[in-house]
Design an enzyme around this catalytic site. Structure first.
Site, PDB file in Angstrom:
ATOM      1  N   SER A  67       0.823  -1.202   0.000  1.00 62.97           N
ATOM      2  CA  SER A  67       0.000   0.000   0.000  1.00 62.97           C
ATOM      3  C   SER A  67       0.862   1.258   0.000  1.00 62.97           C
ATOM      4  O   SER A  67       0.348   2.343  -0.256  1.00 62.97           O
ATOM      5  CB  SER A  67      -0.892  -0.005   1.243  1.00 62.97           C
ATOM      6  OG  SER A  67      -0.089  -0.141   2.399  1.00 62.97           O
ATOM      7  N   TYR A  73      -4.257   0.670   3.790  1.00 60.49           N
ATOM      8  CA  TYR A  73      -5.186  -0.424   3.545  1.00 60.49           C
ATOM      9  C   TYR A  73      -5.722  -0.972   4.878  1.00 60.49           C
ATOM     10  O   TYR A  73      -6.812  -1.537   4.938  1.00 60.49           O
ATOM     11  CB  TYR A  73      -4.481  -1.592   2.841  1.00 60.49           C
ATOM     12  CG  TYR A  73      -4.184  -1.399   1.374  1.00 60.49           C
ATOM     13  CD1 TYR A  73      -4.419  -0.200   0.711  1.00 60.49           C
ATOM     14  CD2 TYR A  73      -3.652  -2.466   0.642  1.00 60.49           C
ATOM     15  CE1 TYR A  73      -4.128  -0.064  -0.636  1.00 60.49           C
ATOM     16  CE2 TYR A  73      -3.369  -2.335  -0.709  1.00 60.49           C
ATOM     17  CZ  TYR A  73      -3.604  -1.135  -1.347  1.00 60.49           C
ATOM     18  OH  TYR A  73      -3.317  -1.025  -2.678  1.00 60.49           O
ATOM     19  N   ASN A 129       0.840  -6.950   4.541  1.00 59.15           N
ATOM     20  CA  ASN A 129       0.166  -7.920   5.406  1.00 59.15           C
ATOM     21  C   ASN A 129      -1.347  -7.867   5.258  1.00 59.15           C
ATOM     22  O   ASN A 129      -2.012  -8.896   5.221  1.00 59.15           O
ATOM     23  CB  ASN A 129       0.543  -7.658   6.865  1.00 59.15           C
ATOM     24  CG  ASN A 129       1.922  -8.171   7.196  1.00 59.15           C
ATOM     25  OD1 ASN A 129       2.079  -9.258   7.721  1.00 59.15           O
ATOM     26  ND2 ASN A 129       2.935  -7.401   6.857  1.00 59.15           N
ATOM     27  N   GLU A 147       5.249   6.206   7.525  1.00 57.38           N
ATOM     28  CA  GLU A 147       5.153   6.941   6.251  1.00 57.38           C
ATOM     29  C   GLU A 147       5.789   8.326   6.381  1.00 57.38           C
ATOM     30  O   GLU A 147       6.324   8.873   5.430  1.00 57.38           O
ATOM     31  CB  GLU A 147       3.688   7.080   5.819  1.00 57.38           C
ATOM     32  CG  GLU A 147       3.024   5.785   5.386  1.00 57.38           C
ATOM     33  CD  GLU A 147       3.332   5.373   3.938  1.00 57.38           C
ATOM     34  OE1 GLU A 147       3.565   6.253   3.099  1.00 57.38           O
ATOM     35  OE2 GLU A 147       3.348   4.150   3.682  1.00 57.38           O
ATOM     36  N   THR A 158       4.015  -4.507   7.077  1.00 53.72           N
ATOM     37  CA  THR A 158       5.294  -4.226   6.417  1.00 53.72           C
ATOM     38  C   THR A 158       5.895  -2.886   6.842  1.00 53.72           C
ATOM     39  O   THR A 158       7.081  -2.661   6.644  1.00 53.72           O
ATOM     40  CB  THR A 158       5.118  -4.246   4.890  1.00 53.72           C
ATOM     41  OG1 THR A 158       3.922  -3.558   4.570  1.00 53.72           O
ATOM     42  CG2 THR A 158       5.059  -5.653   4.373  1.00 53.72           C
ATOM     43  N   HIS A 159       5.066  -2.013   7.421  1.00 51.45           N
ATOM     44  CA  HIS A 159       5.603  -0.723   7.857  1.00 51.45           C
ATOM     45  C   HIS A 159       6.333  -0.798   9.198  1.00 51.45           C
ATOM     46  O   HIS A 159       7.110   0.082   9.531  1.00 51.45           O
ATOM     47  CB  HIS A 159       4.468   0.303   7.990  1.00 51.45           C
ATOM     48  CG  HIS A 159       3.932   0.811   6.683  1.00 51.45           C
ATOM     49  ND1 HIS A 159       3.483  -0.019   5.690  1.00 51.45           N
ATOM     50  CD2 HIS A 159       3.788   2.079   6.216  1.00 51.45           C
ATOM     51  CE1 HIS A 159       3.065   0.711   4.663  1.00 51.45           C
ATOM     52  NE2 HIS A 159       3.243   1.988   4.959  1.00 51.45           N
TER      53      HIS A 159
HETATM   54  N1  DGL Z   1       1.147  -2.327   4.174  1.00 52.55           N
HETATM   55  C1  DGL Z   1       0.186  -2.466   5.235  1.00 52.55           C
HETATM   56  C2  DGL Z   1       0.375  -3.813   5.893  1.00 52.55           C
HETATM   57  O1  DGL Z   1       1.421  -4.426   5.818  1.00 52.55           O
HETATM   58  C3  DGL Z   1       0.342  -1.375   6.266  1.00 52.55           C
HETATM   59  C4  DGL Z   1      -0.033  -0.017   5.802  1.00 52.55           C
HETATM   60  C5  DGL Z   1      -1.493   0.139   5.467  1.00 52.55           C
HETATM   61  O2  DGL Z   1      -2.343   0.122   6.369  1.00 52.55           O
HETATM   62  O3  DGL Z   1      -1.765   0.251   4.294  1.00 52.55           O
HETATM   63  O4  DGL Z   1      -0.545  -4.270   6.528  1.00 52.55           O
END
Ligand code: DGL
Length: 260
Positions: free
Chosen positions: A4, A35, A67, A145, A177-178
């Protein structure tokens, strides 16, 4: 691979280290991040939209480097892509199950990931009888971010989320992933006694195995090319991404995915 936003760069970096001969195409859906607060239906729609863009670039395997999307959209992606698809949840869960001595594992992730129960199922499949507790940490995403993972404000947020919740676990899955960008803040609360599992390197191993198993691996020494796309202006993505990867990202192109 897609995420995302910026967090999937942790997976990209691990993949490039592990599979230096493979070319990569990364899509950060920065226009629609986050997301993790959205419904499974909406995230699945975004994930399919992202996958279509990547499939049109002649990829041989799709990594869902997010994720939340892995938690809710993997079956739809596997059904509709016509490509091998690797998500981040199973590899991370397997690694955590192997790492835990006490059998007490914590999972932090977005609201969507926690709600889906995907880690509970993957951990149970990896090692039955584990005691698993979950905690959504939504504020970690904007902090990452923003490039504030190592700030006093991130340490305070980590304290509020984790201080009373974490005691007793010996492994913590960074189920978003963040969150690797928040490791300094998380460490200020948990110290070094809890193993932090960041699925990035586990995913790189899973991709290597998948490619080898399907005879799809690039020959050693093949000239790898790397492309990065985002769906909103690249400014902050580049700035934070480069700071956190410790290297220049190269060209980052803004694209329009159209309605999806
Ligand atoms: N990339 C999303 C995850 O790994 C985290 C960021 C988001 O909420 O989009 O769940």
């Amino acid at each position: 691979m897609f995420d995302s936003g910026i967090g999937g760069l942790t997976v990209l970096a691990a993949l490039q280290r592990r599979l230096a001969a493979e070319s990569t195409v990364y899509l950060g859906d920065t226009a629609r991040v986050p997301y993790g607060t959205k419904s499974a239906e909406v995230v699945t729609r975004y994930a399919l939209n992202n996958a279509r863009f990547l499939a049109a670039r002649n990829i041989k395997l799709l990594v869902v480097a997010c994720n939340t999307a892995s938690a809710v959209a993997l079956p739809a992606l596997q059904r509709e892509c016509g490509l091998p698809v690797v998500g981040v949840i199973e590899p991370g869960a397997r690694r955590a199950a192997d790492a835990s001595r006490t059998g007490r594992v914590g999972v932090i992730g977005t609201e969507g990931t926690v709600r889906s129960g995907a880690y509970l199922r993957a951990l149970e499949a990896a090692r039955s009888g584990l005691e698993v507790r979950q905690r959504p940490c939504p504020l970690f995403v904007p902090l990452a971010e923003e490039g504030w993972g190592d700030s006093p404000i991130a340490a305070e947020v980590a304290r509020i989320y984790l201080e009373d919740w974490a005691p007793g676990i010996d492994v913590l899955i960074l189920g978003c992933t963040h969150y690797p960008l928040l490791i300094p803040a998380i460490r200020t609360v948990l110290g070094t006694g809890v193993v932090l599992v960041d699925s990035a390197s586990a995913v790189a191993d899973a991709v290597a195995a998948e490619l080898a198993g399907r005879d799809l691996a690039a020959p050693a020494g093949a000239g790898a090319e790397h492309a990065v796309f985002v769906t909103d202006v690249p400014g902050r993505f580049c700035e934070v991404g480069e700071r956190f990867l410790g290297r220049v990202l190269g060209d980052v192109e803004q694209i329009d995915l159209g309605p999806g």
